[in-house]
Design an enzyme around this catalytic site. Structure first.
Site, PDB file in Angstrom:
ATOM      1  N   CYS A   1      -4.814  -0.788  -4.845  1.00  0.00           N
ATOM      2  CA  CYS A   1      -6.012  -0.092  -3.961  1.00  0.00           C
ATOM      3  C   CYS A   1      -5.230   1.229  -3.305  1.00  0.00           C
ATOM      4  O   CYS A   1      -4.898   2.072  -4.247  1.00  0.00           O
ATOM      5  CB  CYS A   1      -6.726  -0.988  -2.814  1.00  0.00           C
ATOM      6  SG  CYS A   1      -5.445  -1.936  -1.817  1.00  0.00           S
ATOM      7  N   SER A   2      -5.120   1.346  -2.187  1.00  0.00           N
ATOM      8  CA  SER A   2      -4.570   2.454  -1.562  1.00  0.00           C
ATOM      9  C   SER A   2      -3.827   2.260  -0.276  1.00  0.00           C
ATOM     10  O   SER A   2      -3.944   3.277   0.649  1.00  0.00           O
ATOM     11  CB  SER A   2      -5.808   3.416  -1.233  1.00  0.00           C
ATOM     12  OG  SER A   2      -6.575   3.084  -0.347  1.00  0.00           O
ATOM     13  N   CYS A   3      -2.941   1.143  -0.106  1.00  0.00           N
ATOM     14  CA  CYS A   3      -2.342   0.794   0.982  1.00  0.00           C
ATOM     15  C   CYS A   3      -1.544   1.991   1.372  1.00  0.00           C
ATOM     16  O   CYS A   3      -0.618   2.581   0.482  1.00  0.00           O
ATOM     17  CB  CYS A   3      -1.553  -0.559   0.806  1.00  0.00           C
ATOM     18  SG  CYS A   3      -2.568  -1.970   0.533  1.00  0.00           S
TER      19      CYS A   3
END
Lengths: 211, 113
Positions: free
Chosen positions: A119-121
């Site tokens: 995702c975009s952690c």
């Protein structure tokens, strides 16, 4: 002169952007409904929600740069930062909340770069919101497969004998790269050191440039 | 099988680790399983063998948390893989490495049958 060629341009010569006044999506409607219910039932207030948004917007890569600069000048702080990033950032007044920060150190053998393939952690509590490219499918898929090519597209050519270590933030940890302190910065005060630590240096797609 | 070098971190996990089955330096394989629901074990690492870099601590099981259930806490590891192991002949630099966080229920000992 025919005018219709320019009808799609604003008077400043730029194209008009479409308005975002289309119908709400299912999830936008759901978010509004949940928010209104939370407020109506006294669980939170609009002021609290706004304060949270403002707190998010106040965070920036300058916060992370201060942490890096401190680690460069204070070996004991650096040791604490590597052992427990969240506790160490708190020492400088930065609130990790629930963020579990792992700091990875660049050395003369290893260059670290951070990605989240799922995702975009991102370490938002220290660096603020991630850049748009960090969330793209291209960055997320290519960084784990051809990191040196990706880094060279950012303008970073690494020495052949450095090992590239990619960190895929797949679960509960968030990652910050501790860059190497560049040669030529001996004797610099902490504030001046912090100025050469950019966001990209702390993601690992750049290195500090003292020039 | 291509395993990376790992230097164990000179500090303990900052979060309670539960009762971890593996430790820094252990060779482990990511289960090649397929499971429905919310999973934080990336596809490209399933079935791949790496070395535990560190124990992060024990954290909520994502497969359960995603559906509002309490699945208890599971030890979470950072596991290091070589590019050679993950991408085989397509790896541009076989000795470069990838570290990823993998929960214990997705790992087995590398020498398990």
């Amino acid at each position: 002169m025919p005018h219709d060629h320019h009808d799609h341009l604003s008077p400043s010569g730029h194209p008009y952007r479409p308005d975002n006044d289309e119908a709400l999506s299912y999830w936008q409607t759901m978010e509004i409904a949940v928010r209104e219910l939370l407020v109506e039932n006294g669980i939170t207030t609009l002021a609290e929600i706004n304060e949270q948004i403002e707190a998010m917007d106040r965070r920036s890569p300058a916060d992370g740069a201060k942490v890096v600069a401190r680690a460069w000048v204070d070996p004991a702080f650096k040791a604490r930062l590597l052992a427990d990033g969240s506790a160490a950032m708190k020492e400088l007044g930065f609130e990790p909340d629930f963020m579990k920060l792992v700091v990875v150190e660049n050395t003369d053998e290893v260059h670290n770069v951070v990605v989240c393939t799922l995702c975009s952690c991102y370490p938002r509590n220290l660096l603020g919101l991630p850049p748009d490219w960090y969330k793209t499918r291209a960055y997320r898929s290519r960084t784990v497969k051809e990191p040196r090519t990706v880094l060279s597209e950012f303008g970073l050519e690494l020495a052949h004998d450095l090992r590239v270590q990619v960190h895929d933030s797949t679960a509960d940890m968030r990652y910050l790269v501790l860059p190497r302190r560049p040669d030529g910065t001996e004797g610099w005060p902490e504030e001046k050191l912090a100025q050469i630590v950019t966001r990209d240096c702390m993601i690992g797609v750049a290195v500090p440039n003292p020039a | 099988m291509s395993l990376p070098r790992v230097d164990p971190p000179p500090f303990p996990p900052p979060y309670p680790p539960g009762n971890p089955r593996f430790g820094s330096g252990d060779a482990v394989r990511v289960r090649p399983g397929i499971a429905p629901g919310h999973i934080r074990t990336p596809w490209y690492l399933r079935g791949k063998t790496g070395v535990v870099e560190r124990v992060c601590g024990a954290f909520g099981k994502p497969e359960e948390l995603a559906y509002g259930r309490d699945g208890g806490r599971v030890p979470l590891y950072r596991v290091r893989f070589t590019m050679q192991e993950v991408w085989g002949g397509k790896a541009s630099r076989p000795d470069d490495t990838i570290d990823a966080e993998i929960f214990e229920h997705w790992l087995e000992a590398a020498d398990a049958p």
